[in-house]
Scaffold this active site. Structure first.
Site, PDB file in Angstrom:
ATOM      1  N   ARG A 197      15.927 -19.425  -5.706  1.00  0.00           N
ATOM      2  CA  ARG A 197      16.945 -19.077  -4.711  1.00  0.00           C
ATOM      3  C   ARG A 197      17.145 -17.566  -4.734  1.00  0.00           C
ATOM      4  O   ARG A 197      17.220 -16.948  -5.815  1.00  0.00           O
ATOM      5  CB  ARG A 197      18.276 -19.769  -5.014  1.00  0.00           C
ATOM      6  N   GLU A 243      18.839 -14.514   3.050  1.00  0.00           N
ATOM      7  CA  GLU A 243      17.817 -15.181   3.848  1.00  0.00           C
ATOM      8  C   GLU A 243      18.379 -15.578   5.223  1.00  0.00           C
ATOM      9  O   GLU A 243      19.493 -16.111   5.267  1.00  0.00           O
ATOM     10  CB  GLU A 243      17.382 -16.436   3.070  1.00  0.00           C
ATOM     11  N   HIS A 275       9.945 -18.515   2.419  1.00  0.00           N
ATOM     12  CA  HIS A 275      10.433 -19.791   1.838  1.00  0.00           C
ATOM     13  C   HIS A 275       9.452 -20.940   2.114  1.00  0.00           C
ATOM     14  O   HIS A 275       9.788 -21.941   2.742  1.00  0.00           O
ATOM     15  CB  HIS A 275      11.839 -20.108   2.377  1.00  0.00           C
TER      16      HIS A 275
HETATM   17  C1  DGY Z   1      14.426 -26.972  -1.717  1.00  0.00           C
HETATM   18  O1  DGY Z   1      14.138 -28.119  -1.341  1.00  0.00           O
HETATM   19  O2  DGY Z   1      15.482 -26.712  -2.271  1.00  0.00           O
HETATM   20  C2  DGY Z   1      13.423 -25.921  -1.493  1.00  0.00           C
HETATM   21  O3  DGY Z   1      13.958 -24.645  -1.594  1.00  0.00           O
HETATM   22  C3  DGY Z   1      12.687 -26.092  -0.169  1.00  0.00           C
HETATM   23  O4  DGY Z   1      11.475 -25.418  -0.299  1.00  0.00           O
END
Ligand code: DGY
Length: 280
Positions: free
Chosen positions: A199, A228, A246
């Site tokens: 993240r 983001e 991502h």
């Molecule tokens: C999630 O599912 O949390 C991921 O970041 C998606 O790629």
């Protein structure tokens, strides 16, 4: 928001904020299912207080995310993106011993921050590169898992000081926000790389830009961003950063399974069954 007024269930994405405002706008809501494993975009205690069940897609994207973490690591270490631009830009005039020199991966030290499912899957791949594996987590892993991977539990400071590649795999919460900040960069080797497919806000992105521009660290590879889809000013011009939008779980197979799981979680919760994907 208006359309949520009479809805019993919500299937959301990680880009949808499920907070008090949304819950107020959806008084009939019984279940929220997120098409993601991460659920930092959902105010889980607020959902629980209103008896709204929350489900996610655990486990399904472990392998694809670990694969992509390695794609990022290798791309940064071996300057794959720069090489691609070089070719397309017509700059390649013939083999040169000093052209686009990267950094070895095999035999180096990998520091895994967050030793859950994804962190361990990333470590497992590192064994194929004969890497020394260090990890930090708030809790020490099962000794059998450590032994199987040859991974050593260390303090965060030790991990930062000794790793050639620092790869982030923690959840995002108050304790991990800006875990990697200017102070952390100062503890890393100048030759180290930071990889983040977890993240964005785990990294202080402005501090990262500074660390990249001043060669405080050698490089970074990112799949996620603090604001983001925006990037911190200056990040896009850092040639020592590999930047992906991502994509870590973005394979046809994984996204198909995520769709199935998130739909099933919602169906189960609405039918009053306890879903195996229940977060709360
Ligand atoms: C999630 O599912 O949390 C991921 O970041 C998606 O790629």
């Amino acid at each position: 928001m208006k359309s949520l007024k009479d809805k019993d269930g919500l299937l959301c994405l990680l880009t949808d904020k499920v907070d008090h405002e949304l819950l107020d706008a959806a008084p009939k809501l019984k279940a929220v299912s997120t098409f993601s494993v991460g659920f930092d975009h959902i105010d889980v205690p607020a959902c629980t207080a209103r008896s709204v069940a929350v489900t996610n897609t655990p486990g399904v994207l472990t392998e694809s995310t670990a694969d992509f973490t390695w794609a990022l690591l290798m791309a940064a270490a071996r300057r794959v993106v720069e090489g691609d631009a070089y070719m397309r830009g017509g700059k390649y005039k013939g083999w040169d011993p000093l052209m686009i020199l990267g950094t070895d991966v095999a035999g180096k030290t990998l520091g895994v921050v967050g030793f859950g499912r994804i962190g361990q899957a990333v470590a497992k791949r590192a064994t194929g590169f004969s890497m020394k594996i260090l990890y930090y987590d708030t809790r020490r892993a099962d000794p059998a898992h450590e032994a199987a991977l040859g991974a050593k539990f260390v303090s965060m400071d030790e991990l930062l000081a000794e790793s050639d590649y620092v790869s982030l795999h923690t959840v995002l919460d108050a304790s991990t926000r800006h875990l990697i900040d200017a102070k952390a960069f100062a503890k890393m080797k100048r030759s180290a790389y930071l990889i983040n497919a977890a993240r964005g806000p785990i990294v202080d992105e402005k501090a990262l830009v500074k660390a990249l521009k001043t060669n405080r660290i050698r490089g970074a590879a990112l799949d996620v961003y603090e604001w983001e889809p925006k990037m911190a000013p200056g990040l896009a011009s850092c040639r020592n950063a590999v930047l992906a939008p991502h994509l870590a779980s973005a394979t046809l197979e994984t996204r198909t399974k995520m769709g199935q799981m998130s739909a099933q979680g919602l169906i189960d919760s609405l039918a009053g069954r306890r879903s195996p994907y229940r977060v709360a």
